[in-house]
Design an enzyme around this catalytic site. Structure first.
Site, short mmCIF file in Angstrom:
data_model
loop_
_atom_site.label_atom_id
_atom_site.label_comp_id
_atom_site.label_asym_id
_atom_site.label_seq_id
_atom_site.Cartn_x
_atom_site.Cartn_y
_atom_site.Cartn_z
N HIS A 437 0.82 -1.21 0.00
CA HIS A 437 0.00 0.00 0.00
C HIS A 437 0.86 1.27 0.00
CE1 HIS A 437 -2.20 3.28 2.06
NE2 HIS A 437 -3.17 2.91 1.24
N CYS A 767 34.83 2.69 -25.95
CA CYS A 767 34.06 2.70 -24.71
C CYS A 767 34.75 3.51 -23.61
CB CYS A 767 33.78 1.29 -24.22
SG CYS A 767 35.24 0.26 -23.94
#
Length: 813
Positions: A437, A767
């Site tokens: 909840h 990279c």
């Protein structure tokens, strides 16, 4: 005020007080509410696809209105709400209490009682005398695509006998006026008297003897659409929904699941302290403690995880077709401990991520490096950072003391807490998982929450300045003091597309779903080292030689691998899950994964590593990368790495993975590595398998044509290539000033490598960080015709603009 939807159903339906689920569908929300309409929709359309949904009946909105009108309650209710002020907690409580009393003190009309009784008796004829049912509220304004009304009204489980069924239905009617329902309707703009309530009476699934939980057909924190999240705990599902337990969590990748693969991307063990079961006494249900044996094992097996995920896909696909757009679903499931069957007991559209704009990318980042240890950690809900003074409240009766902007700290929340949740800057709970909840409401309100912390209410104290971070992966962290941070918002609509493919460097699998939202063409570097060091933490050879370890190391490893009798399988599972998650996040784009590139001193720092690693004078240039993979001293460890890659490709179906070999000194060494991979099932060219090599040694560039005959592609590692070309120790401050990727020698090496790759029709990328730091270096790469540039995520957008400008300049020449 929002009025109820126009009633389109037939007059005979409208006059009906009771309808069976298989008589209604999603178009009948005004008649039977969202929950019951959805059950009917699934029974009519998904059960034929193999989805199990328990049957039952619903009282209609007409039945509720008939009850209100017959007793003349409408005017009294409208009068009550004239003086409503939801900002005043005491006023809200008084109005709610009087409205509920009005309903409960008014008996049902005789014909309504008779209709409910007759329908329940029909269920008893099918399932047995005094059959057990779940009685759930279903409001006509709930489960809409932009308003969930989750948990606003009451649910009663293990109800049997006509008297208790009637009583539960009556209490459901009254729960239309719980404090939280009144507050939520007021915020959403719904008329309190215009909204009607239907009650669903559904055959119970005996999950008190098995397991239950919640699943989403979308990743709840990032909105990543291709993953299903499943949570599971023991007993009836209310504990998971209410956040009373920390459940297990499982992620499944939907696209390859639909293609017949078994893509379980992640499995996280929850504590599952309690389970809700039937009570033989005066109460309908009770919580009992879960045995240590059950707590330390997963509540679902792999077949059950995959079955639930398949059902989530079927339900999502059907609702998407009905609504004419992608409709992610929030689904409750349960397993019957008697028949061992799985069932879907509720489903509703997801109302947070599905409503977010995909054109704006918002990120939260600390402006300085955080060196402090967190006060407490838990499961992160949302991707934001927030601050404020804590307010520890353990009793809902004291919520009127809460001030706007405070950080709510409590054991767990239920809908009774909602009147103050909207005032909070953030929430922290002891209990609950990411489908509880507190998590659902935090997402709906757009505030961060950290759930399942265990002991937040005892660790933190009221009026304490804290910073709540849910922006560092799946682990939420609470830091002392108000730490500086910034919020960045970037509109993606006008971002240019470049000829050069823009890839990303991704280390942490937990951030992969979030990072995938950044415009990209795939992953240029995913490192094994991050997963091994942070998620596995153990040297692979220590797992393979577990019985030969000293007792201290064995004890530590036993704690990490408690779920595994086969210790090496722990390494394979964790590595496959980490790599698989990154591959899934960017699927079907290429994901280049570098095999392990620890140096021997770094391997030695892993648990159990010292026993298997040499003491080298210069580990940077020693036994690392390719040289380890075929060596007797590490061959068996490399085999485990290969098994993980094989599982990701073959079992999960993620064939976008491209393994890459680091620090490969010669073409012959490359061939030896490929042979070793083939022994472990990774055969180059089979099932589309490509293998790349890092171009990070001068010899990789000098002999690039020979390396191109061995490997399918290259990725330039500019850091090591610069270090080794210039003869500089990049970790030495004494010569750091000389380290520069733009030096003529380094650029000549890069130029040679790109030219050779092009000549042999091999892909080549870079990279390193240089293109982000130096626009002129990015332009140099583009002039040479590099295929891809892989960047750190925080520099993708900035560097994309640089690359677009550089491409335009090159084209003008």
């Amino acid at each position: 005020m929002v009025k109820a939807a126009k009633e389109h159903f037939s007059s005979s339906q409208a006059r009906s007080l009771i309808l069976w689920f298989d008589q209604v569908g999603i178009a009948d929300i005004p008649l039977v509410g969202g929950k019951n309409a959805s059950l009917g929709e699934m029974i009519q359309h998904n059960t034929s696809q193999g989805v199990n949904v328990p049957n039952g009946f619903a009282t209609t909105a007409q039945a509720y209105r008939y009850f209100i009108q017959a007793a003349g309650l409408e005017e009294e209710l409208r009068s009550l709400f004239c003086d409503l002020d939801v900002a005043d907690i005491n006023n809200l409580r008084q109005v709610g209490k009087r409205a509920r009393s009005l309903i409960l003190n008014t008996p049902f009309p005789q014909d309504l009682q008779q209709a409910i009784s007759q329908a329940y008796q029909e269920m008893c004829l099918r399932y047995g005398t005094d059959t057990d049912v779940a009685v759930r509220s279903s409001a006509t304004a709930e489960d809409l695509p932009d308003a969930s009304f989750a948990g606003q009204q009451e649910t009663y489980l293990n109800i049997s006998g006509i008297h208790r069924v009637l009583e539960a239905c009556h209490r459901c009617f009254a729960s239309l006026f719980t404090d939280r329902a009144i507050s939520y309707r007021q915020i959403k703009g719904f008329d309190h008297v215009d909204v009607a309530l239907s009650v669903g009476v559904q055959k119970m699934v005996r999950s008190d003897l098995a397991t239950s939980g919640v699943m989403f057909s979308i990743e709840t924190e990032t909105g990543f659409q291709d993953a299903a999240l499943i949570t599971a705990a023991y007993g009836l599902g209310e504990n998971v929904v209410q956040g009373a337990v920390n459940p297990d969590e499982y992620y499944v990748f939907k696209p390859t699941l639909k293609a017949g693969f078994r893509p379980i991307l992640d499995k996280r063990l929850g504590s599952k302290e309690l389970k809700m079961v039937y009570d033989d006494g005066s109460k309908l249900t009770k919580n009992i403690k879960v045995s240590p044996e059950e707590k330390n094992q997963f509540a679902l097996n792999d077949e059950e995880i995959l079955q639930l995920a398949r059902w989530a896909c079927l339900i999502e696909d059907h609702y998407s077709q009905v609504h004419g757009k992608h409709t992610p679903m929030d689904i409750e499931w349960a397993k019957d401990g008697i028949t061992q069957e799985l069932f879907i007991v509720q489903a509703r559209p997801e109302t947070v991520q599905s409503q977010k704009s995909t054109n704006v990318l918002r990120s939260y980042e600390f402006t300085t490096q955080v060196k402090a240890q967190p006060l407490i950690i838990g499961r992160a809900v949302g991707n934001a950072i927030a601050q404020g003074k804590t307010h520890v409240i353990t009793d809902a009766s004291k919520i009127d003391q809460f001030l706007p902007g405070e950080v709510l700290v409590t054991d767990r929340t239920d809908p009774d807490w909602e009147p103050i949740m909207k005032k909070a800057s953030a929430m922290i709970t002891n209990q609950g998982g990411r489908t509880c909840h507190a998590a659902i409401i935090a997402r709906e309100l757009g505030i961060p929450a950290i759930v399942g912390c265990g002991h937040a209410t005892s660790t933190l104290h009221t009026n304490q300045d804290v910073t709540i971070s849910c922006a560092e992966g799946e682990e939420g962290k609470v830091y002392a003091d108000l730490l500086p941070f910034e919020v960045k918002e970037i509109t993606l609509e006008n971002l240019p597309r470049t000829r050069t493919q823009i890839l990303m460097n991704v280390g942490n699998p937990q951030e992969a779903f979030r990072l995938a939202a950044i415009p990209n063409d795939g992953v240029g570097l995913a490192r094994f080292e991050f997963i091994i060091a942070n998620h596995i933490q153990v040297h692979p050879l220590a797992l393979l030689n577990y019985n030969k370890l000293d007792n201290f190391v064995k004890t530590k490893i036993a704690e990490l691998t408690a779920l595994y009798d086969n210790k090496p399988q722990y390494f394979v599972d964790k590595l496959a899950q980490g790599v698989g998650r990154i591959a899934a996040a960017f699927y079907p784009k290429p994901v280049i994964v570098r095999m392990s590139d620890f140096k021997s001193n770094e391997y030695a720092n892993l648990l159990g590593g010292k026993q298997f690693e040499p003491d080298e004078e210069n580990p940077m240039l020693g036994w690392r990368g390719a040289a380890r993979y075929y060596d007797e001293g590490y061959r068996d460890g490399f085999a485990l790495e290969c098994q993980a890659i094989l599982r990701v490709r073959e079992e999960m179906g993620l064939t976008n993975i491209i393994p890459m070999i680091p620090f490969c000194r010669t073409p012959d060494e490359g061939r030896m590595v490929l042979a070793e991979m083939a022994k472990n099932g990774l055969k180059q060219g089979e099932n589309g398998l490509q293998v790349y090599v890092m171009c990070e040694l001068p010899n990789n560039a000098i002999m690039a044509e020979e390396f191109a005959e061995v490997f399918d592609g290259f990725s330039i590692g500019s850091n090591d290539l610069t270090q080794l070309t210039l003869g500089i120790d990049r970790d030495s401050a004494l010569v750091a000033r000389l380290f520069d990727e733009r030096s003529a020698g380094v650029k000549r090496m890069v130029k040679m490598a790109i030219a050779a790759a092009k000549k042999h029709n091999r892909k080549i990328g870079i990279c390193g960080q240089a293109p982000s730091d130096y626009p002129e270096f990015a332009q140099f790469l583009i002039e040479q015709g590099i295929d891809t540039i892989s960047l750190n995520p925080d520099s993708v957008l900035k560097t994309t603009l640089i690359i677009a400008a550089a491409e335009a300049e090159v084209e003008e020449r």
